[in-house]
Design an enzyme around this catalytic site. Structure first.
Site, PDB file in Angstrom:
ATOM      1  N   ASP A  76     -82.502 -19.019   5.368  1.00 51.85           N
ATOM      2  CA  ASP A  76     -82.684 -18.796   6.682  1.00 51.85           C
ATOM      3  C   ASP A  76     -82.870 -17.321   7.239  1.00 51.85           C
ATOM      4  OD1 ASP A  76     -80.109 -18.005   5.443  1.00 51.85           O
ATOM      5  OD2 ASP A  76     -79.212 -17.910   7.260  1.00 51.85           O
ATOM      6  N   GLU A 134     -77.264 -19.124   5.410  1.00 55.38           N
ATOM      7  CA  GLU A 134     -76.477 -18.173   4.896  1.00 55.38           C
ATOM      8  C   GLU A 134     -75.553 -17.456   5.750  1.00 55.38           C
ATOM      9  OE1 GLU A 134     -74.699 -14.577   3.495  1.00 55.38           O
ATOM     10  OE2 GLU A 134     -76.511 -14.619   4.407  1.00 55.38           O
TER      11      GLU A 134
HETATM   12 NI    NI Z   1     -79.107 -11.336   3.638  1.00 55.55          NI
END
Ligand code: NI
Length: 391
Positions: A76, A134
């Site tokens: 991401d 994340e």
């Molecule tokens: Ni990172």
């Protein structure tokens, strides 16, 4: 530096993949193009691929039998407008790979390509976990819940992060806790509103909230052993709207960081007691809401030894450095909570080339030589771990 497994062609592909991903960043759980990019290449390398795991996650398997080790990358990007002029800059307004996850995804693809070419020598199976989200929402836990660690069971797990606090050519390791547990804190202080000129007719939520903020800073300093670490930060205060009105309510929001479960418990309990006690003394009421975030990311000492040795093969012992723990959070924690493994840092700073800005900066970039170092190291780590299990 010896990146002997990676040939020139793969080194070039690695940089091209990273730049392709960098130009097309996607936010958490929206990594559709990225996941398709990853799945297509993994299939081309001959791996068995499962896409759409926990929405946009991709899982792939290499090898036919034997122990299973897992390597993970996050895919991401961040809600940041890129300010760099590089020709591979983000083509999506307001979204940018400002943490290096484009590099993580490209590196893990290179690892898959490397190991796919050596399947005859690999002493077991390697599972590849490309996870969404994340940064904020946490894509690792839904992938764990979807069975990524159990079907078939994973014996060890590894991940790495490009690290602009460390020079390119160095690998950073740490035994034990590496990243903190994160908890979100929200306190609603309720009093009784009224005229600013007649405070005696009110219960001042602003004053009570200010005292809560101040006294919360005594939680770590007075309730936690000074040789252990924790952080309590209030980052947002909202209440009131006019200078002559005492508002009925003030909201505080913050974050709590810690490494050890008992410290975490102490801090959470004391935060609640302090907020409720201070408000009660002021005649107000505190509603405290604590939301668990990521657990601490804890590296297994034996697995860290494997990483040290594998990294030394690639960068030499002098370039394997011991890291301090970070109060940042990382959702690889959910994986390392369940299976032994290690998270390591891949140095990516190059001061001379002006590549030294911190992660999440709108001009963040790194030395792409780090990609080869990271991929080669990860491949050696996985190979060495399987050899250890096969003994
Ligand atoms: Ni990172």
């Amino acid at each position: 530096m010896r990146t002997e497994w990676l040939d020139e062609r793969l080194r070039a592909d690695l940089v091209a993949w990273r730049r392709n991903l960098h130009a097309c960043p996607e936010l958490g759980f929206q990594e559709h193009r990225t996941a398709a990019f990853v799945a297509e290449r993994l299939r081309r390398f001959g791996l068995e691929v499962r896409a759409g795991v926990a929405q946009t996650g991709v899982v792939a398997m290499l090898g036919r039998e034997g122990p299973v080790v897992l390597a993970r990358a996050d895919m991401d990007a961040l809600p940041i407008q890129e300010e760099s002029e590089v020709d591979y800059r983000s083509q999506t307004p307001g979204v940018m790979h400002a943490c290096g996850h484009d590099g993580h995804t490209a590196m893990l693809l290179a690892v898959a390509r490397l190991l796919a070419a050596r399947t005859d020598e690999i002493r077991g199976r390697v599972k590849f976990m490309f996870q969404p989200a994340e940064e904020e929402h946490g894509g690792a836990l839904p992938m764990v819940e979807a069975g990524v660690l159990t079907d078939p069971p994973v014996q060890a797990a590894f991940a790495c992060h490009l690290w602009n606090d460390l020079d390119v050519g160095k690998i950073g390791v740490r035994s034990g806790a590496m990243f903190a547990a994160t908890d979100a804190l929200e306190i609603t202080v309720s009093g009784q509103g009224g005229h600013g000129a007649a405070p005696h007719q009110t219960v001042d939520a602003v004053l009570a909230a200010c005292q809560v903020v101040t006294l919360l800073q005594s939680v770590v300093s007075r309730s936690v052993n000074p040789l252990r670490a924790a952080v309590v930060t209030i980052g947002a205060i909202h209440g009131g709207g006019a200078p002559n009105i005492i508002p009925p309510e003030v909201r505080l929001r913050g974050t709590i960081r810690s490494f050890e479960p008992d410290v975490r418990e102490t801090v959470l309990a004391r935060v609640r007691e302090v907020a409720e006690g201070v408000c009660a003394a002021a005649g107000a009421r505190a509603e405290v809401c604590l939301t668990a975030g990521y657990p601490a990311t804890v590296n297994d000492p034996e697995m860290v030894d494997l990483v040290r040795a594998a990294a030394a093969d690639v960068v030499g012992w002098d370039n394997v450095v011991e890291l301090d723990p970070s109060m940042g959070g990382e959702d690889m924690a959910f994986v390392l909570q369940r299976v032994p493994g290690a998270y390591f840092a891949v140095g990516s700073r190059n001061e001379a080339r002006g590549l030294s800005l911190p992660h999440h900066n709108p001009r963040f970039d790194f030395d792409e030589e780090a990609l080869s170092v990271g991929a080669e190291t990860m491949a050696h780590v996985l190979d060495a771990t399987l050899r250890k299990f096969a003994r």
